[in-house]
Design an enzyme around this catalytic site. Structure first.
Site, PDB file in Angstrom:
ATOM      1  N   LYS A 143       3.452-101.051 -27.135  1.00 28.29           N
ATOM      2  CA  LYS A 143       4.893-101.218 -26.937  1.00 28.29           C
ATOM      3  C   LYS A 143       6.211-100.609 -25.194  1.00 28.29           C
ATOM      4  O   LYS A 143       6.623-101.228 -25.312  1.00 28.29           O
ATOM      5  CB  LYS A 143       5.059 -99.771 -27.669  1.00 28.29           C
ATOM      6  N   GLY A 178       1.699 -97.154   0.141  1.00 27.17           N
ATOM      7  CA  GLY A 178       1.480 -98.449   1.391  1.00 27.17           C
ATOM      8  C   GLY A 178       2.180 -98.685   2.260  1.00 27.17           C
ATOM      9  O   GLY A 178       3.129-100.104   1.376  1.00 27.17           O
ATOM     10  N   ARG A 179       3.203 -98.062   3.113  1.00 25.30           N
ATOM     11  CA  ARG A 179       4.911 -98.151   3.665  1.00 25.30           C
ATOM     12  C   ARG A 179       5.116 -99.839   3.711  1.00 25.30           C
ATOM     13  O   ARG A 179       5.862-100.381   3.565  1.00 25.30           O
ATOM     14  CB  ARG A 179       4.382 -97.333   4.571  1.00 25.30           C
ATOM     15  N   ASP A 238      -3.175 -96.904   4.164  1.00 24.70           N
ATOM     16  CA  ASP A 238      -1.833 -98.062   3.729  1.00 24.70           C
ATOM     17  C   ASP A 238      -3.568 -99.604   4.428  1.00 24.70           C
ATOM     18  O   ASP A 238      -3.047-100.323   3.370  1.00 24.70           O
ATOM     19  CB  ASP A 238      -1.671 -98.415   4.879  1.00 24.70           C
ATOM     20  N   ASP A 240      -1.508 -96.651  13.040  1.00 26.22           N
ATOM     21  CA  ASP A 240      -0.736 -97.384  13.916  1.00 26.22           C
ATOM     22  C   ASP A 240       0.315 -96.882  15.089  1.00 26.22           C
ATOM     23  O   ASP A 240       0.299 -97.204  15.797  1.00 26.22           O
ATOM     24  CB  ASP A 240      -0.517 -98.980  13.430  1.00 26.22           C
ATOM     25  N   ASP A 241       1.217 -96.245  13.682  1.00 28.04           N
ATOM     26  CA  ASP A 241       2.017 -95.668  15.056  1.00 28.04           C
ATOM     27  C   ASP A 241       1.539 -94.144  16.270  1.00 28.04           C
ATOM     28  O   ASP A 241       1.955 -94.103  17.293  1.00 28.04           O
ATOM     29  CB  ASP A 241       3.633 -94.879  14.628  1.00 28.04           C
ATOM     30  N   LYS A 285      -6.653 -94.216  10.823  1.00 27.89           N
ATOM     31  CA  LYS A 285      -6.853 -93.216   9.009  1.00 27.89           C
ATOM     32  C   LYS A 285      -5.313 -93.672   9.331  1.00 27.89           C
ATOM     33  O   LYS A 285      -4.844 -94.021   9.689  1.00 27.89           O
ATOM     34  CB  LYS A 285      -6.413 -91.775  10.017  1.00 27.89           C
ATOM     35  N   THR A 286      -5.497 -94.340   7.780  1.00 29.19           N
ATOM     36  CA  THR A 286      -4.181 -94.496   6.739  1.00 29.19           C
ATOM     37  C   THR A 286      -4.869 -95.607   5.326  1.00 29.19           C
ATOM     38  O   THR A 286      -5.885 -96.342   5.550  1.00 29.19           O
ATOM     39  CB  THR A 286      -3.735 -95.425   7.306  1.00 29.19           C
ATOM     40  N   GLU A 329       5.089-100.950  -2.659  1.00 32.18           N
ATOM     41  CA  GLU A 329       5.924 -99.846  -2.021  1.00 32.18           C
ATOM     42  C   GLU A 329       6.686-100.445  -0.812  1.00 32.18           C
ATOM     43  O   GLU A 329       8.094-100.270  -0.937  1.00 32.18           O
ATOM     44  CB  GLU A 329       5.073 -98.972  -1.572  1.00 32.18           C
ATOM     45  N   ARG A 337       4.588 -85.500  12.385  1.00 32.23           N
ATOM     46  CA  ARG A 337       4.637 -87.679  12.119  1.00 32.23           C
ATOM     47  C   ARG A 337       5.758 -87.089  13.956  1.00 32.23           C
ATOM     48  O   ARG A 337       6.280 -88.346  14.294  1.00 32.23           O
ATOM     49  CB  ARG A 337       5.904 -87.890  11.043  1.00 32.23           C
ATOM     50  N   TYR A 396       1.107 -90.066  -3.608  1.00 38.45           N
ATOM     51  CA  TYR A 396       1.057 -88.714  -3.043  1.00 38.45           C
ATOM     52  C   TYR A 396      -1.129 -88.418  -3.612  1.00 38.45           C
ATOM     53  O   TYR A 396      -1.283 -87.163  -3.476  1.00 38.45           O
ATOM     54  CB  TYR A 396       1.635 -87.558  -3.310  1.00 38.45           C
ATOM     55  N   GLU A 397      -1.065 -88.853  -5.290  1.00 36.38           N
ATOM     56  CA  GLU A 397      -1.705 -88.476  -5.606  1.00 36.38           C
ATOM     57  C   GLU A 397      -3.458 -89.060  -5.096  1.00 36.38           C
ATOM     58  O   GLU A 397      -4.863 -88.117  -5.648  1.00 36.38           O
ATOM     59  CB  GLU A 397      -2.022 -89.708  -6.928  1.00 36.38           C
ATOM     60  N   GLY A 450       0.718 -89.511   7.749  1.00 40.64           N
ATOM     61  CA  GLY A 450      -0.127 -89.182   6.133  1.00 40.64           C
ATOM     62  C   GLY A 450      -1.553 -88.813   5.818  1.00 40.64           C
ATOM     63  O   GLY A 450      -1.820 -89.219   7.078  1.00 40.64           O
TER      64      GLY A 450
HETATM   65  P1  FBP Z   1      -0.066 -93.234   7.598  1.00 45.99           P
HETATM   66  O1  FBP Z   1       0.841 -94.596   8.160  1.00 45.99           O
HETATM   67  O2  FBP Z   1       0.677 -92.764   8.610  1.00 45.99           O
HETATM   68  O3  FBP Z   1      -1.720 -93.150   7.354  1.00 45.99           O
HETATM   69  O4  FBP Z   1       1.080 -92.766   5.772  1.00 45.99           O
HETATM   70  C1  FBP Z   1       1.559 -93.514   5.543  1.00 45.99           C
HETATM   71  C2  FBP Z   1       1.564 -93.214   4.203  1.00 45.99           C
HETATM   72  O5  FBP Z   1       1.038 -92.950   3.336  1.00 45.99           O
HETATM   73  C3  FBP Z   1       2.200 -94.226   3.711  1.00 45.99           C
HETATM   74  O6  FBP Z   1       1.601 -95.375   2.390  1.00 45.99           O
HETATM   75  C4  FBP Z   1       4.322 -93.829   3.197  1.00 45.99           C
HETATM   76  O7  FBP Z   1       4.952 -95.157   3.099  1.00 45.99           O
HETATM   77  C5  FBP Z   1       4.285 -92.651   3.458  1.00 45.99           C
HETATM   78  O8  FBP Z   1       3.113 -92.229   4.430  1.00 45.99           O
HETATM   79  C6  FBP Z   1       4.662 -91.265   3.302  1.00 45.99           C
HETATM   80  O9  FBP Z   1       5.125 -90.264   4.192  1.00 45.99           O
HETATM   81  P2  FBP Z   1       5.436 -89.302   4.158  1.00 45.99           P
HETATM   82  O10 FBP Z   1       3.821 -88.364   3.961  1.00 45.99           O
HETATM   83  O11 FBP Z   1       6.347 -88.580   4.813  1.00 45.99           O
HETATM   84  O12 FBP Z   1       6.170 -89.452   2.714  1.00 45.99           O
END
Ligand code: FBP
Length: 560
Positions: free
Chosen positions: A243, A252-253, A206, A176-177, A203-204, A312, A146, A428-429, A82
């Protein structure tokens, strides 16, 4: 000529800061070795799988007055997984270090993520190409993907592509992956005497790729500041209109670091933390009870509004859900090629096939969910076999269940307020925002440092830059063996070596800050409004790091 926004023009000129050890260039460095390392768990299995790269020492760099020369090197770089703000600066730092070492060096970017190195799709970076991307967000410079690098065939193909380009080192920028891929590739290259090195970069957004050596992954700083800005804006709206309840799911997966950090920056009324839910074995209905109680108490105080922050990955941490999803992941791995599932004409048929195969208890949990969530749980797994939690609308599930509960309470005369909810998902924002000054500096340093590791002939290391709450000149550059962070985990129904995710520590200072304050924040509106990331202006606004990093570093420094 492409038209640029005023901020784009200004950010292209920004000169990122480097640790002082790296400032005199890569040819004036001394390598200092620490002690030998071992994996975080499953030492014997990891050692056997990484016979050539296991147990190496951690390293740091010191600048020296003497200046050496370096032989010509071609390097390849991959953006993986991501998007995270600052990826372009890692490449810019790597490029600048490589050209500083020897102007004849070349940097190739593999296109579309790890698949680029298998398919031989690449670009060669030049000054003008790189200059257009300095300090910008996004991964569009070469794209990302990915693909999991793990098979013999993939490694052979990657080797051929590197040989054709004369590449002697590959940098993998990922989470991590992806860094697990980096470790596997590094091991294969050594085992097969290819002479090709592999270096990873953390990088991440998360924030779950961290340990004693890696204080934070890049992108977390910018992404959390972006989400905090948005939550702050919504809080102001909620407090004005009085209201709506806003249910905000935050990306944050798996780990809840992002939601926790965004909450500490904004102080919403409710914050769920997945790790706490798991530790306290909170069922879905007990979470509904907890949230409903706050909604009812606020309504009794005349406040029919509020903000709830939801991580998330929550659904996988609710014990009965986690068990069902893990069972479902294994089943989905077998159903991928099952004609009865692939050719099922209605979603109901798919539900039935799955319910039939799930263990009894898991089947009844699955069956109890609304059809929308059941369908989302069947969506394609990511290449690592994980359910894609960003596609599961937990925020809507909670709203639906709380509404039902409040209707019941109302019919019994126990709820006199109103409940009108809005759902949001912020993810994504924040992933491609202009990197904050912190991320711009950190990423540039990580990339620059990655080449320093290559120049010393190291492989299977993660680029590490530490002491991050101090000014950049005092940051400590070095490297950590990737195998040091690994353990065995089940993926696609099989045990595999993977880098361990860092989850929120419930006995740590960051969670404590939330736990100590959440009852106050629930009832008394202590909202903070962080506003947009500032790139120019007072350092107290532009250069502050996250609350998470500040609290964790303060604790670490106090214990030294
Ligand atoms: P990474 O672990 O590759 O950095 O991705 C994190 C992330 O942004 C998560 O927070 C989210 O669940 C996922 O990617 C969303 O993936 P995609 O971009 O494939 O929709």
């Amino acid at each position: 000529m492409t038209k640029l926004s005023p901020l784009q023009i200004e950010r292209l000129q920004y000169q990122p800061k480097l640790p002082s050890s790296l400032q005199s260039g890569v040819n004036s460095l001394e390598l200092v070795e620490g002690s030998a390392t071992q994996s975080v768990r499953d030492q014997e299995q990891i050692k056997a799988l990484f016979a050539n790269t296991y147990g190496k020492p951690t390293v740091t760099f010191k600048s020296t007055s003497s200046s050496g020369s370096s032989e010509i090197k071609n390097v390849g770089v991959i953006l993986s997984g991501g998007q995270a703000p600052g990826g372009h600066n890692v490449i810019a730092g790597l490029y600048d270090a490589l050209k500083n070492a020897n102007p004849e060096n070349k940097l190739y970017g593999f296109l579309g993520g790890p698949s680029g190195i298998i398919d031989g799709k690449y670009v060669e970076f030049t000054d003008s190409f790189i200059n257009d991307y300095r300090n910008t967000g996004g991964f569009d410079i070469i794209g990302s993907g990915r693909t999991k690098l793990e098979t013999e065939d993939q490694f052979q193909e990657a080797f051929k592509v590197c040989q054709n380009l004369g590449i002697s080192a590959v940098v993998i920028i990922g989470g991590d992956d992806s860094n697990t891929n980096a470790a596997l590739l590094a091991e294969w290259f050594v085992k097969n005497n290819t002479g090709i090195q592999v270096i990873g970069c953390p990088k991440t957004i998360d924030g779950d790729l961290k340990n004693e050596q890696i204080e934070i992954s890049f992108g977390f700083d910018t992404a959390t500041k972006t989400y905090a800005e948005l939550i702050g804006n919504i809080q102001r709206d909620a407090n004005s209109a009085k209201k709506y309840w806003h249910f905000v799911k935050i990306m944050g997966r798996s780990a809840s670091h992002v939601a926790l950090e965004a909450a500490l920056q904004t102080q919403p009324n409710i914050t769920l933390i997945s790790e706490e839910v798991e530790a306290k074995k909170m069922s879905l209905s007990s979470i509904i009870d907890y949230m409903t109680d706050i909604i009812v108490r606020r309504a009794n105080a005349g406040k029919n509004f509020g903000i709830a922050v939801i991580p998330e990955g929550l659904i996988e941490f609710i014990p009965e859900m986690g068990s069902m999803i893990s069972n479902l992941n294994d089943i989905m791995a077998t159903l991928e090629n099952d004609p009865s599932f692939i050719n099922a004409t209605t979603i109901r048929e798919k539900f039935e096939i799955v319910e039939h195969r799930l263990d009894d208890a898991n089947a009844s949990v699955y069956a109890s969910l609304p059809a929308l969530i059941k369908e989302q749980l069947l969506a394609d797994r990511d290449p690592h076999g994980n359910v894609q939690v960003s596609k599961i609308e937990t925020e809507k599930l909670l709203i639906e269940m709380i509404s039902t509960k409040l209707d019941e309470l109302k019919s019994q005369g126990d709820f006199i307020g109103k409940f009108s909810a809005q759902s949001h998902f912020f993810g994504y924002e924040g992933r491609c925002a202009f990197p904050s000054n912190f991320d711009a500096d950190y990423c540039y340093s990580l990339g620059y440092n990655a080449f320093a590791l290559i120049n010393f002939g190291l492989t299977g290391y993660l680029s590490s830059v530490r002491n991050l709450t101090a000014p950049a000149s005092e940051w400590i550059a070095g490297g950590v063996p990737l195998t040091m962070m690994m353990n065995m985990e089940k993926r696609h129904g099989e045990m595999k070596p993977v880098i361990q995710k860092a989850l929120v520590r419930l006995n740590g200072p960051v969670f404590k800050q939330l736990a100590d304050n959440r009852e106050d924040w629930a009832m008394n509106d202590r909202y903070l409004f962080p506003g947009a990331i500032q790139y120019f202006g007072p350092s107290s606004v532009c250069d502050i790091t996250t609350v998470t990093l500040q609290l964790e570093r303060a604790k670490e420094l106090a214990s030294v």
